[in-house]
Every structure is written in C-alpha cells, then in structure tokens.
Design a protein around this motif. Sequence first.
Motif, PDB file in Angstrom:
ATOM      1  N   GLY A  28      -7.739  -3.306   8.440  1.00 53.03           N
ATOM      2  CA  GLY A  28      -7.866  -1.954   8.938  1.00 53.03           C
ATOM      3  C   GLY A  28      -6.827  -1.031   8.354  1.00 53.03           C
ATOM      4  O   GLY A  28      -7.106   0.117   8.078  1.00 53.03           O
ATOM      5  N   VAL A  29      -5.599  -1.524   8.187  1.00 57.91           N
ATOM      6  CA  VAL A  29      -4.534  -0.749   7.570  1.00 57.91           C
ATOM      7  C   VAL A  29      -3.867  -1.612   6.506  1.00 57.91           C
ATOM      8  O   VAL A  29      -3.386  -2.709   6.800  1.00 57.91           O
ATOM      9  CB  VAL A  29      -3.476  -0.293   8.603  1.00 57.91           C
ATOM     10  N   LEU A  30      -3.870  -1.114   5.288  1.00 55.68           N
ATOM     11  CA  LEU A  30      -3.186  -1.797   4.191  1.00 55.68           C
ATOM     12  C   LEU A  30      -1.999  -0.950   3.778  1.00 55.68           C
ATOM     13  O   LEU A  30      -2.159   0.192   3.342  1.00 55.68           O
ATOM     14  CB  LEU A  30      -4.130  -2.003   3.012  1.00 55.68           C
ATOM     15  N   LEU A  31      -0.821  -1.499   3.931  1.00 55.48           N
ATOM     16  CA  LEU A  31       0.421  -0.778   3.660  1.00 55.48           C
ATOM     17  C   LEU A  31       1.029  -1.224   2.339  1.00 55.48           C
ATOM     18  O   LEU A  31       0.974  -2.400   1.977  1.00 55.48           O
ATOM     19  CB  LEU A  31       1.417  -1.033   4.800  1.00 55.48           C
ATOM     20  N   GLY A  32       1.641  -0.278   1.641  1.00 53.55           N
ATOM     21  CA  GLY A  32       2.419  -0.582   0.453  1.00 53.55           C
ATOM     22  C   GLY A  32       3.893  -0.376   0.736  1.00 53.55           C
ATOM     23  O   GLY A  32       4.272   0.593   1.396  1.00 53.55           O
ATOM     24  N   ALA A  33       4.716  -1.298   0.250  1.00 56.07           N
ATOM     25  CA  ALA A  33       6.170  -1.173   0.373  1.00 56.07           C
ATOM     26  C   ALA A  33       6.795  -1.635  -0.930  1.00 56.07           C
ATOM     27  O   ALA A  33       6.220  -2.481  -1.632  1.00 56.07           O
ATOM     28  CB  ALA A  33       6.700  -1.996   1.552  1.00 56.07           C
ATOM     29  N   VAL A  34       7.954  -1.104  -1.253  1.00 50.31           N
ATOM     30  CA  VAL A  34       8.631  -1.456  -2.497  1.00 50.31           C
ATOM     31  C   VAL A  34       9.636  -2.576  -2.223  1.00 50.31           C
ATOM     32  O   VAL A  34      10.439  -2.501  -1.285  1.00 50.31           O
ATOM     33  CB  VAL A  34       9.323  -0.226  -3.113  1.00 50.31           C
ATOM     34  N   ALA A  35       9.596  -3.599  -3.067  1.00 48.18           N
ATOM     35  CA  ALA A  35      10.446  -4.777  -2.893  1.00 48.18           C
ATOM     36  C   ALA A  35      11.805  -4.541  -3.549  1.00 48.18           C
ATOM     37  O   ALA A  35      12.128  -5.134  -4.575  1.00 48.18           O
ATOM     38  CB  ALA A  35       9.760  -6.005  -3.472  1.00 48.18           C
ATOM     39  N   TYR A  36      12.611  -3.695  -2.933  1.00 45.73           N
ATOM     40  CA  TYR A  36      13.931  -3.384  -3.489  1.00 45.73           C
ATOM     41  C   TYR A  36      14.947  -4.473  -3.180  1.00 45.73           C
ATOM     42  O   TYR A  36      16.034  -4.500  -3.768  1.00 45.73           O
ATOM     43  CB  TYR A  36      14.423  -2.041  -2.944  1.00 45.73           C
ATOM     44  N   VAL A  52       1.100  -4.990   0.880  1.00 47.24           N
ATOM     45  CA  VAL A  52       1.312  -5.415  -0.497  1.00 47.24           C
ATOM     46  C   VAL A  52       2.660  -4.847  -0.949  1.00 47.24           C
ATOM     47  O   VAL A  52       3.099  -3.816  -0.445  1.00 47.24           O
ATOM     48  CB  VAL A  52       0.192  -4.943  -1.448  1.00 47.24           C
ATOM     49  N   LEU A  53       3.305  -5.545  -1.885  1.00 44.59           N
ATOM     50  CA  LEU A  53       4.607  -5.112  -2.374  1.00 44.59           C
ATOM     51  C   LEU A  53       4.510  -4.588  -3.796  1.00 44.59           C
ATOM     52  O   LEU A  53       3.709  -5.081  -4.597  1.00 44.59           O
ATOM     53  CB  LEU A  53       5.609  -6.267  -2.320  1.00 44.59           C
ATOM     54  N   TYR A  54       5.345  -3.611  -4.091  1.00 47.30           N
ATOM     55  CA  TYR A  54       5.394  -2.987  -5.417  1.00 47.30           C
ATOM     56  C   TYR A  54       6.784  -3.160  -6.011  1.00 47.30           C
ATOM     57  O   TYR A  54       7.787  -3.247  -5.299  1.00 47.30           O
ATOM     58  CB  TYR A  54       5.058  -1.504  -5.319  1.00 47.30           C
ATOM     59  N   SER A  55       6.833  -3.157  -7.339  1.00 45.87           N
ATOM     60  CA  SER A  55       8.119  -3.249  -8.028  1.00 45.87           C
ATOM     61  C   SER A  55       8.782  -1.893  -8.191  1.00 45.87           C
ATOM     62  O   SER A  55       9.981  -1.821  -8.478  1.00 45.87           O
ATOM     63  CB  SER A  55       7.935  -3.888  -9.411  1.00 45.87           C
ATOM     64  N   ASN A  56       8.020  -0.806  -8.018  1.00 49.60           N
ATOM     65  CA  ASN A  56       8.588   0.541  -8.148  1.00 49.60           C
ATOM     66  C   ASN A  56       7.749   1.542  -7.362  1.00 49.60           C
ATOM     67  O   ASN A  56       6.582   1.293  -7.047  1.00 49.60           O
ATOM     68  CB  ASN A  56       8.690   0.957  -9.622  1.00 49.60           C
ATOM     69  N   TYR A  57       8.371   2.656  -7.033  1.00 48.42           N
ATOM     70  CA  TYR A  57       7.699   3.668  -6.209  1.00 48.42           C
ATOM     71  C   TYR A  57       6.626   4.431  -6.959  1.00 48.42           C
ATOM     72  O   TYR A  57       5.668   4.922  -6.343  1.00 48.42           O
ATOM     73  CB  TYR A  57       8.727   4.658  -5.652  1.00 48.42           C
ATOM     74  N   GLU A  58       6.747   4.561  -8.262  1.00 48.95           N
ATOM     75  CA  GLU A  58       5.749   5.362  -8.987  1.00 48.95           C
ATOM     76  C   GLU A  58       4.370   4.722  -8.889  1.00 48.95           C
ATOM     77  O   GLU A  58       3.359   5.409  -8.683  1.00 48.95           O
ATOM     78  CB  GLU A  58       6.178   5.550 -10.440  1.00 48.95           C
ATOM     79  N   GLN A  81       3.388   2.651  -6.523  1.00 47.50           N
ATOM     80  CA  GLN A  81       2.970   2.726  -5.127  1.00 47.50           C
ATOM     81  C   GLN A  81       2.385   4.102  -4.816  1.00 47.50           C
ATOM     82  O   GLN A  81       1.344   4.206  -4.151  1.00 47.50           O
ATOM     83  CB  GLN A  81       4.161   2.451  -4.203  1.00 47.50           C
ATOM     84  N   VAL A  82       3.041   5.156  -5.283  1.00 49.75           N
ATOM     85  CA  VAL A  82       2.560   6.513  -5.026  1.00 49.75           C
ATOM     86  C   VAL A  82       1.179   6.720  -5.644  1.00 49.75           C
ATOM     87  O   VAL A  82       0.277   7.286  -5.008  1.00 49.75           O
ATOM     88  CB  VAL A  82       3.563   7.548  -5.571  1.00 49.75           C
ATOM     89  N   THR A  83       1.005   6.261  -6.873  1.00 51.88           N
ATOM     90  CA  THR A  83      -0.305   6.399  -7.530  1.00 51.88           C
ATOM     91  C   THR A  83      -1.388   5.698  -6.723  1.00 51.88           C
ATOM     92  O   THR A  83      -2.471   6.250  -6.500  1.00 51.88           O
ATOM     93  CB  THR A  83      -0.243   5.830  -8.949  1.00 51.88           C
ATOM     94  N   VAL A 112      -1.522   3.394   3.519  1.00 51.42           N
ATOM     95  CA  VAL A 112      -0.262   3.975   3.960  1.00 51.42           C
ATOM     96  C   VAL A 112       0.858   3.401   3.108  1.00 51.42           C
ATOM     97  O   VAL A 112       0.764   2.258   2.649  1.00 51.42           O
ATOM     98  CB  VAL A 112      -0.036   3.708   5.475  1.00 51.42           C
ATOM     99  N   ALA A 113       1.887   4.195   2.866  1.00 47.91           N
ATOM    100  CA  ALA A 113       3.007   3.755   2.028  1.00 47.91           C
ATOM    101  C   ALA A 113       4.317   4.025   2.754  1.00 47.91           C
ATOM    102  O   ALA A 113       4.495   5.079   3.371  1.00 47.91           O
ATOM    103  CB  ALA A 113       2.993   4.478   0.685  1.00 47.91           C
ATOM    104  N   TRP A 114       5.232   3.070   2.643  1.00 50.01           N
ATOM    105  CA  TRP A 114       6.582   3.258   3.159  1.00 50.01           C
ATOM    106  C   TRP A 114       7.362   3.905   2.028  1.00 50.01           C
ATOM    107  O   TRP A 114       7.893   3.252   1.162  1.00 50.01           O
ATOM    108  CB  TRP A 114       7.143   1.917   3.587  1.00 50.01           C
ATOM    109  N   ASN A 115       7.415   5.243   2.058  1.00 48.54           N
ATOM    110  CA  ASN A 115       7.881   6.039   0.932  1.00 48.54           C
ATOM    111  C   ASN A 115       9.345   6.423   1.040  1.00 48.54           C
ATOM    112  O   ASN A 115       9.825   6.812   2.101  1.00 48.54           O
ATOM    113  CB  ASN A 115       7.060   7.336   0.818  1.00 48.54           C
TER     114      ASN A 115
END
Length: 300
Positions: A12-20, A44-50, A52-54, A63-66
């Motif tokens: 229902g909700v898929l969130l993106g977060a950056v794995a800093y 899901v995890l991203y290596s960078n915010y760019e 994730q934003v795209t 939704v993104a943890w920005n």
Amino acid sequence: MSPSGGSGSRPGVLLGAVAYDPKVVTIWDGFRAWLREYLDFDYVLYSNYERQVTDLVEGRIDVAWNSPLAWVRARRLAAARGAALTPVTMRDTDCDLRSVIVVRADSPVTSVGDLAGRVVATGAVDSPQATLLPLSLLRSAGLVPGADLAVRRFDIGVGLHGDHVGGERDAARALFAADPADRVDAACMIDSNLLLFGREGILPAGSVRVLAQTPAYDHCTMTAGPSVAGAGDDSDISRFGALLRGMDYADASLRPLLDLEGLKEWRPPRLSGYEQLERAVDEAGFYGQNGEVTAADYRP
C-alpha cells in the motif's frame, strides 16, 4: 491486500530512504515490522538522493524520506511537470536548526568581514548545513566564496546531502591541522555537530568560538509523491503519516528505533523552513528552477 503484499503485488505504501549509514536498515526494518501491523508497507534503499527524488517524482515509490535539499529538488521537478508533492511529517529534531561558522578561540578573526582573504572549510558539496547554507550566509555579508575568500571543501559521502557527516567532521579537524599548510581559518557545521565534535574531542570545550550563525531552518521531511497527490484522509498515505505521528517514545519496542532515527516524536510538516535553502540553492547554481542538476562539480 495482505500485510505480506502477496506474490508480485505492490504494498500500500512503498517508501524510499537513502542508506547513508548501516543503521538505516535497522531503523526501517524495525519501523516496517511495526507499521505492517496496521498498513501494507515496504521500503527500498537508495545510494543517493538524486535517484530517490527521480523515482519519487516518476511514481516508482509513493513516499520518500527526503533531506531538505532533496525536498527542494523534488518540489522543482514535480512543479516542472505540473504536479505537486505532499509533505507528510517531520521529526521534532528537524525544526529550527542553525548552521554555524566557527574559528579557533585564539583567532584574530572577530567578524565575518575578517574572513576576506582567508580559508573557510565546508562539508561535502551537497551538504545543506555545512556548505550551502553557511556559504549563503557569507554571501549575505558581502563575501563571495571563491573570490573574496578561499573555500576548502571536504567531499565525503557526496550524494548523501550531508547525512554523512564525515566531510563536516574533517572540516572541523582542519581548524587544528598539524601542518599549517593544511590549516583553515574557519569551519562550517550544523550547531548540533559543534556539540558532537566537542564530545568527540575534535573541538574540545573552549577551543573554538562561533563567529556567525544562520537564521533558523528546517531539515528532513517525509514527502509523498505525485502518484498519491490528493489522497483523502482514509488513504494509505494519510494512515502512514498518522501512524508515524502516533509513535510513542514511551513504547519500549519503538524507543530504540526512534533514538537511532534521532527523534522523540514525529510532527506535522511545515514548508516555511526551506525558504533559506531555496535561496542558497539558487545562489550556488546547484539546481535549476525545473529541478535539473546544474552544479558543475556534483556527481553523486
């Protein structure tokens, strides 16, 4: 839909977060287990915010943890497509922060104007708190970074928007570099890291003084993308935000996760705290008005 999502189905909700940091997995694994008692949720995890934003703007995540800088770019990208984003929540610790420019306690520098002709250390190129906002503060005082003063940037964790504080920490260390050729006259950091670096012994008590500080600003924001724009109060996104804001620090199962994420409570979001960063982004030519990356030396 079942909490497990079923074979091939989307939560229902898929969130993106950056794995800093490795702790991001611990945090969102724990939040995921708690949230799925009430809501179909995954992350899901991203290596960078760019990236994730795209993906947020193009609807691949809900939704993104920005970071604050990611909010600025996401807002501009969405607006360029005639779409809107929805702020969902933010941490209590995201509100009313300040960045500082510090000098050694024995420095002859007593005003921002005295930094003319000197060297100022910053964090990574994409750090709002340790680069973009402090350099904007210098510009407001009539000093042009790179012209009126030299900037020594510590590009660690580029793409993480300053969440990795390694560059900020190295900027602080440069105030007391053993080799005078490596030493800087001032260093930029967020005020909370000034305290942290004191506890770490990098900037012991009494070794530095604050030369200047920015106006208050806000930091990270949980951001819903255009794919869920206009969702009603009974939507999964609305429930997601309400669940986060309902997390109780007194709950022994949640407190360790909230501590790792650096908050005691989730709060309703606000946007007024990003105006200062919007100006800093424009002054630095970091993003264009349509959200395109325009910083020539930025490669996350």
